[in-house]
Design a protein around this motif. Structure first.
Motif, mmCIF file in Angstrom:
data_model
loop_
_atom_site.group_PDB
_atom_site.id
_atom_site.type_symbol
_atom_site.label_atom_id
_atom_site.label_comp_id
_atom_site.label_asym_id
_atom_site.label_seq_id
_atom_site.Cartn_x
_atom_site.Cartn_y
_atom_site.Cartn_z
ATOM 1 N N LEU A 1 0.830 -1.199 0.000
ATOM 2 C CA LEU A 1 0.000 0.000 0.000
ATOM 3 C C LEU A 1 0.869 1.255 0.000
ATOM 4 O O LEU A 1 2.080 1.192 0.224
ATOM 5 N N ALA A 2 0.240 2.383 -0.219
ATOM 6 C CA ALA A 2 0.958 3.655 -0.158
ATOM 7 C C ALA A 2 1.447 3.919 1.265
ATOM 8 O O ALA A 2 0.716 3.697 2.231
ATOM 9 N N GLN A 3 2.683 4.366 1.378
ATOM 10 C CA GLN A 3 3.224 4.778 2.685
ATOM 11 C C GLN A 3 3.016 6.290 2.815
ATOM 12 O O GLN A 3 3.964 7.072 2.794
ATOM 13 N N ASN A 4 1.755 6.687 2.959
ATOM 14 C CA ASN A 4 1.430 8.114 2.996
ATOM 15 C C ASN A 4 1.564 8.725 4.384
ATOM 16 O O ASN A 4 1.283 9.911 4.590
ATOM 17 N N ASN A 5 1.995 7.905 5.348
ATOM 18 C CA ASN A 5 2.332 8.393 6.685
ATOM 19 C C ASN A 5 3.629 7.662 7.057
ATOM 20 O O ASN A 5 3.654 6.845 7.954
ATOM 21 N N HIS A 6 4.640 7.963 6.272
ATOM 22 C CA HIS A 6 5.876 7.168 6.216
ATOM 23 C C HIS A 6 6.373 6.752 7.606
ATOM 24 O O HIS A 6 6.445 7.584 8.501
ATOM 25 N N PRO A 7 6.698 5.474 7.759
ATOM 26 C CA PRO A 7 6.690 4.408 6.740
ATOM 27 C C PRO A 7 5.377 3.623 6.688
ATOM 28 O O PRO A 7 5.359 2.507 6.177
ATOM 29 N N ASN A 8 4.320 4.220 7.199
ATOM 30 C CA ASN A 8 3.063 3.481 7.339
ATOM 31 C C ASN A 8 1.987 3.973 6.371
ATOM 32 O O ASN A 8 2.133 5.021 5.727
ATOM 33 N N HIS A 9 0.918 3.224 6.301
ATOM 34 C CA HIS A 9 -0.241 3.549 5.475
ATOM 35 C C HIS A 9 -1.309 4.151 6.384
ATOM 36 O O HIS A 9 -1.556 3.653 7.484
ATOM 37 N N PHE B 1 -24.785 7.757 -0.547
ATOM 38 C CA PHE B 1 -23.585 7.841 -1.368
ATOM 39 C C PHE B 1 -23.109 6.425 -1.699
ATOM 40 O O PHE B 1 -23.106 5.554 -0.822
ATOM 41 N N THR B 2 -22.705 6.214 -2.942
ATOM 42 C CA THR B 2 -22.175 4.905 -3.328
ATOM 43 C C THR B 2 -20.888 5.090 -4.119
ATOM 44 O O THR B 2 -20.712 6.088 -4.833
ATOM 45 N N TYR B 3 -19.996 4.088 -4.006
ATOM 46 C CA TYR B 3 -18.711 4.153 -4.701
ATOM 47 C C TYR B 3 -18.213 2.736 -4.964
ATOM 48 O O TYR B 3 -18.341 1.863 -4.088
ATOM 49 N N LEU B 4 -17.665 2.527 -6.152
ATOM 50 C CA LEU B 4 -17.014 1.263 -6.480
ATOM 51 C C LEU B 4 -15.511 1.460 -6.416
ATOM 52 O O LEU B 4 -14.940 2.173 -7.244
ATOM 53 N N SER B 5 -14.901 0.855 -5.411
ATOM 54 C CA SER B 5 -13.441 0.868 -5.273
ATOM 55 C C SER B 5 -12.912 -0.350 -6.015
ATOM 56 O O SER B 5 -13.132 -1.484 -5.596
ATOM 57 N N LYS B 6 -12.224 -0.101 -7.116
ATOM 58 C CA LYS B 6 -11.837 -1.195 -8.007
ATOM 59 C C LYS B 6 -10.649 -1.987 -7.469
ATOM 60 O O LYS B 6 -9.834 -1.486 -6.692
ATOM 61 N N ASP B 7 -10.596 -3.230 -7.891
ATOM 62 C CA ASP B 7 -9.501 -4.133 -7.512
ATOM 63 C C ASP B 7 -8.164 -3.454 -7.777
ATOM 64 O O ASP B 7 -7.926 -2.935 -8.873
ATOM 65 N N GLU C 1 -7.082 -0.709 -6.281
ATOM 66 C CA GLU C 1 -7.073 0.707 -5.907
ATOM 67 C C GLU C 1 -6.321 0.913 -4.598
ATOM 68 O O GLU C 1 -6.618 0.262 -3.586
ATOM 69 N N GLU C 2 -5.322 1.783 -4.631
ATOM 70 C CA GLU C 2 -4.448 2.055 -3.483
ATOM 71 C C GLU C 2 -3.779 0.788 -2.944
ATOM 72 O O GLU C 2 -3.331 0.745 -1.798
ATOM 73 N N GLY C 3 -3.745 -0.262 -3.779
ATOM 74 C CA GLY C 3 -3.057 -1.508 -3.420
ATOM 75 C C GLY C 3 -3.936 -2.581 -2.817
ATOM 76 O O GLY C 3 -3.477 -3.705 -2.588
ATOM 77 N N TYR C 4 -5.199 -2.282 -2.562
ATOM 78 C CA TYR C 4 -6.102 -3.249 -1.921
ATOM 79 C C TYR C 4 -6.689 -4.219 -2.948
ATOM 80 O O TYR C 4 -7.022 -3.821 -4.061
ATOM 81 N N PRO C 5 -6.872 -5.479 -2.560
ATOM 82 C CA PRO C 5 -7.481 -6.450 -3.472
ATOM 83 C C PRO C 5 -9.003 -6.354 -3.469
ATOM 84 O O PRO C 5 -9.627 -5.942 -2.492
#
Length: 349
Positions: free
Chosen positions: A95-103, A127-133, A135-139
């Motif tokens: 995943l993104a390390q956007n709070n280095h070194p953590n996610h 509200f609805t949203y499709l987070s695609k396979d 996205e941001e590293g998540y399966p």
């Protein structure tokens, strides 16, 4: 009950709308379909003065540039994931390390930085949203729904639900910063908090849970009786100092839907009771709010707002003794949180 829709602007040729929900007594909540961000909650004080009780901005540009997750729904995983990676069924996901070194809070473009589809309801907005396979590293392709509803009892009800086509991780929350003084007249240090919680999670230097569930008794983390937020800011307890003199800690809840979280401002007389079916609440007293920028012309500073993030425990994937945040294919994720606004002298049932 009224729901008013207004065009706030565009991002990449996609329209962003604001939705103002008003009950019959004038209580109102405004949210936008960018990040499901709650921009205003208008609540009367003890003298009947109606004012905003959350940190927010007036322009879409400011929300796009915001780095504090202001009022947003955060995910796929709220909180931090150590090292920005995890393993599921023998596969390692980075995943993104956007709070280095953590996610942190779902990554660089988490749920807070995308435009959600919106549908008006009689008493709220869906509200609805499709987070695609991937996205941001998540399966997994993850279908997410967030519903904001108002009642005539000055309640904001938030319902989260989701399904995935592949095993993934999920725990979402709303990241509103509350300030019951009204229009940010004061900081939250003199606000008081009461929690039905006997334990909190000890944090390491990266604000990641060590795994130790510490007892609150005889510490500044004991909110089983009403306690002012300033006691944590002034405390010499190593855990308070660690997070910037205050709180940024998960508290394990002993009860659900039983007035388990109560925030009060003695001066304005406002009270907020939060009830949830989540196992924990992260209490963040705004210790890292930067001393630059502003919220509707009020200069930003430490302790200007307090977050009460109802969710599963942070970094749960790395702690087998924490409740699981793994969502299996075909499994239904569903969780509710209620925010009830009133006055301190009111008896909240």
């Amino acid at each position: 009950m009224k729901v008013i829709q207004e065009n706030l602007g565009q991002i990449n040729n996609q329209s962003v709308f604001s939705y103002t929900l008003k009950n019959d007594d004038g209580f109102e909540v405004t949210a936008i379909n960018y990040g499901c961000i709650i921009t205003k909650i208008m609540v009367p004080d003890k003298s009947g003065q109606v004012e905003n009780v959350v940190l927010g901005h007036d322009t879409l540009k400011e929300y796009i540039e915001d780095s504090s997750f202001l009022g947003a729904v955060v995910g796929r995983v709220a909180g931090r994931i150590k090292g920005g990676s995890f393993e599921l069924d023998g596969t390692t996901y980075t995943l993104a390390q956007n709070n280095h070194p953590n996610h942190l809070h779902g990554g660089i473009k988490g749920f807070n930085k995308v435009i959600w589809d919106a549908e008006l309801m009689n008493d709220g907005v869906r509200f609805t949203y499709l987070s695609k396979d991937g996205e941001e590293g998540y399966p997994g392709n993850l279908s997410v729904e967030v519903i904001y509803r108002l009642t005539n009892d000055h309640e904001l009800l938030i319902h989260y639900s989701a399904q995935t086509d592949q095993k993934t991780l999920l725990t979402v929350t709303n990241h509103s910063y509350f300030n019951l003084s009204g229009n940010l007249k004061r900081d939250v240090l003199n606000h008081t908090l009461t929690l039905k919680s006997n334990q909190y999670l000890e944090l390491d230097q990266g604000f990641i849970p060590t795994g130790h569930m510490a007892d609150v008794e005889n510490t500044p983390f004991d909110f089983t009786s009403e306690r002012a937020i300033k006691t944590g800011a002034e405390s010499e307890h190593p855990q308070n100092i660690l997070v910037g003199n205050g709180y940024d800690h998960p508290f394990l809840l002993n009860a659900n839907h039983e007035n388990e979280i109560v925030l009060q401002d003695p001066e304005s007389g406002r009270a907020l009771t939060v009830e949830t079916d989540e196992p924990a609440v992260i209490v963040y007293s705004g210790n890292s709010l930067a001393p630059e920028g502003a919220f509707r012309e009020v200069p930003s500073r430490k302790y200007l707002g307090i977050c009460l993030e109802t969710q599963a425990l942070p970094d749960a994937i790395h702690h087998p003794h924490f409740p699981s945040i793994v969502l299996d294919k075909g499994q239904q994720y569903a969780t509710h949180t209620k925010y009830k606004f009133g006055l301190i002298e009111d008896k909240i049932d």
